[in-house]
Design an enzyme around this catalytic site. Structure first.
Site, short mmCIF file in Angstrom:
data_model
loop_
_atom_site.label_atom_id
_atom_site.label_comp_id
_atom_site.label_asym_id
_atom_site.label_seq_id
_atom_site.Cartn_x
_atom_site.Cartn_y
_atom_site.Cartn_z
N LYS A 37 0.86 -1.09 0.20
CA LYS A 37 -0.08 -0.03 -0.05
C LYS A 37 0.87 1.21 -0.03
CE LYS A 37 -3.97 2.19 2.48
NZ LYS A 37 -4.78 2.26 3.66
N ARG A 89 17.59 -0.60 -0.49
CA ARG A 89 18.46 -0.83 0.59
C ARG A 89 18.40 -2.38 0.93
NH1 ARG A 89 18.48 1.59 6.74
NH2 ARG A 89 16.51 0.75 6.73
N GLU A 146 27.63 2.44 10.49
CA GLU A 146 26.86 1.97 11.71
C GLU A 146 27.38 1.46 12.99
OE1 GLU A 146 22.65 0.85 10.53
OE2 GLU A 146 23.50 0.26 8.62
N ASP A 176 21.87 2.39 15.40
CA ASP A 176 23.02 1.07 15.59
C ASP A 176 24.50 1.31 16.14
OD1 ASP A 176 21.89 -1.60 14.34
OD2 ASP A 176 21.00 -0.11 12.76
N ILE A 245 11.74 9.74 7.45
CA ILE A 245 10.95 8.22 7.57
C ILE A 245 9.52 8.58 7.41
CG2 ILE A 245 12.89 6.92 9.13
CD1 ILE A 245 10.95 7.76 11.51
N HIS A 246 9.00 9.87 7.32
CA HIS A 246 7.54 10.08 6.78
C HIS A 246 7.74 11.38 5.89
CE1 HIS A 246 3.79 11.46 7.73
NE2 HIS A 246 3.58 10.46 8.53
N ASP A 295 39.50 33.52 -3.85
CA ASP A 295 40.63 32.66 -4.18
C ASP A 295 40.01 31.29 -4.09
OD1 ASP A 295 39.90 32.19 -1.42
OD2 ASP A 295 41.93 32.90 -0.64
#
Length: 310
Positions: A37, A89, A146, A176, A245-246, A295
């Site tokens: 979904k 991933r 991680e 992690d 994540i949202h 520079d």
């Protein structure tokens, strides 16, 4: 992005000779691939820079195969509906799931835009993955740092990764990492416990031309003020993007990692002036806008600003 920024960005894209690498991912949205979904809603997420179809932490152990089947179906049937970058991933090389993940990548009839590899702890992880994937496809690669070992050996890991893949970035996996180094409990909202790790990742990435440093996720997606603060901090330090994540986190993160209209104009004008100075008067510093001695370091800053514009 406002219409003014979008217009400025379009002008800069047309002047793409100012920088030689691809534009960075500001908001990296991870979506659990076991949830069909959510995958079907991806075409509505047109405002994010990068969508990562997840097979790892966002997917339960019992749902890994369902997630692979969903990715296979989605990439072969529906990916053309999304105009943003689509990545995958996979699970860690050290996991029990990696062989099936590699099989999925080989079976896909369409190439993914970028491969995200979590928990990369050694150069052997990179060598093993490159050997298993073979040379039929050249993968763009983003790895996750991680663990203490990963952070300590990051330069060697990136050197090897850049020789085997098209290295494009490093993501800081803060949760992690925190567990691995023994941070007691949840780190603070300011994440001061992770300062060294975050800044080392930024510094190490700068040794590699196309390695974009991508900052830690802000877990409390309802705390938009906290997200804004941490995003602006990361951008000030030198990160060029952040995990989200949202979908509601996306505009805040993109704003934090996007230059202002005035800084875009400044960078474009400075580079044009520098090119003109080089052509007409030769090398060396010169005065810009009546006061700034330009520079090489300042020129790199200007190019970095343009490179942060999408």
């Amino acid at each position: 992005m406002s219409s003014a920024v979008a217009a400025a960005a379009a002008a800069i894209r047309q002047a793409g000779a100012f920088y030689g690498r691809s534009l960075p991912r500001r908001a990296v949205l991870t979506v659990p691939s076991s949830d069909w979904k959510k995958l079907t809603k991806l075409p509505t997420f047109t405002n994010t820079d990068c969508v990562v179809l997840d097979l790892e932490d966002g997917v339960a152990e019992t749902a890994k195969q369902i997630a692979r089947e969903n990715i296979y179906r989605y990439l072969n049937e529906s990916a053309s509906k999304i105009t943003r970058e689509i990545c995958v991933r996979i699970n860690a090389v050290s996991s029990n799931h990696i062989n099936e993940d590699v099989k999925l990548l080989k079976d896909l009839s369409t190439s993914i835009d970028c491969l995200f590899v979590p928990k990369v702890d050694s150069i052997d992880d990179m060598k093993w993955l490159a050997d298993r994937l073979g040379s039929n496809r050249q993968y763009n690669l983003v790895i996750y740092c991680e663990s203490a070992r990963s952070l300590a050996d990051l330069r060697s890991i990136l050197t090897t990764a850049s020789s085997l893949f098209s290295l494009q970035g490093v993501v800081f996996g803060s949760d992690d990492f925190s567990a691995d180094v023994g941070i007691n409990g949840r780190y603070s909202p300011e994440a001061f416990e992770l300062t060294y790790a975050r800044q080392k990742i930024i510094t190490t990435c700068r040794l590699f031309e196309n390695a974009q440093p991508i900052d830690m996720v802000y877990i409390n997606f309802k705390d938009l003020d906290g997200l804004k603060k941490q995003s602006e901090q990361g951008a000030a330090w030198g990160f060029t993007g952040k995990q989200v994540i949202h979908p509601q986190q996306v505009p805040i993160v993109q704003a934090a990692f996007s230059p202002s209209v005035s800084s875009i104009a400044w960078a474009k004008e400075l580079i044009e002036a520098y090119d003109k100075h080089e052509k007409e008067e030769g090398k060396g510093a010169f005065t810009f806008r009546g006061q700034t001695m330009v520079d090489k370091p300042l020129l790199r800053k200007a190019r970095s600003i343009l490179n942060m514009t999408r």
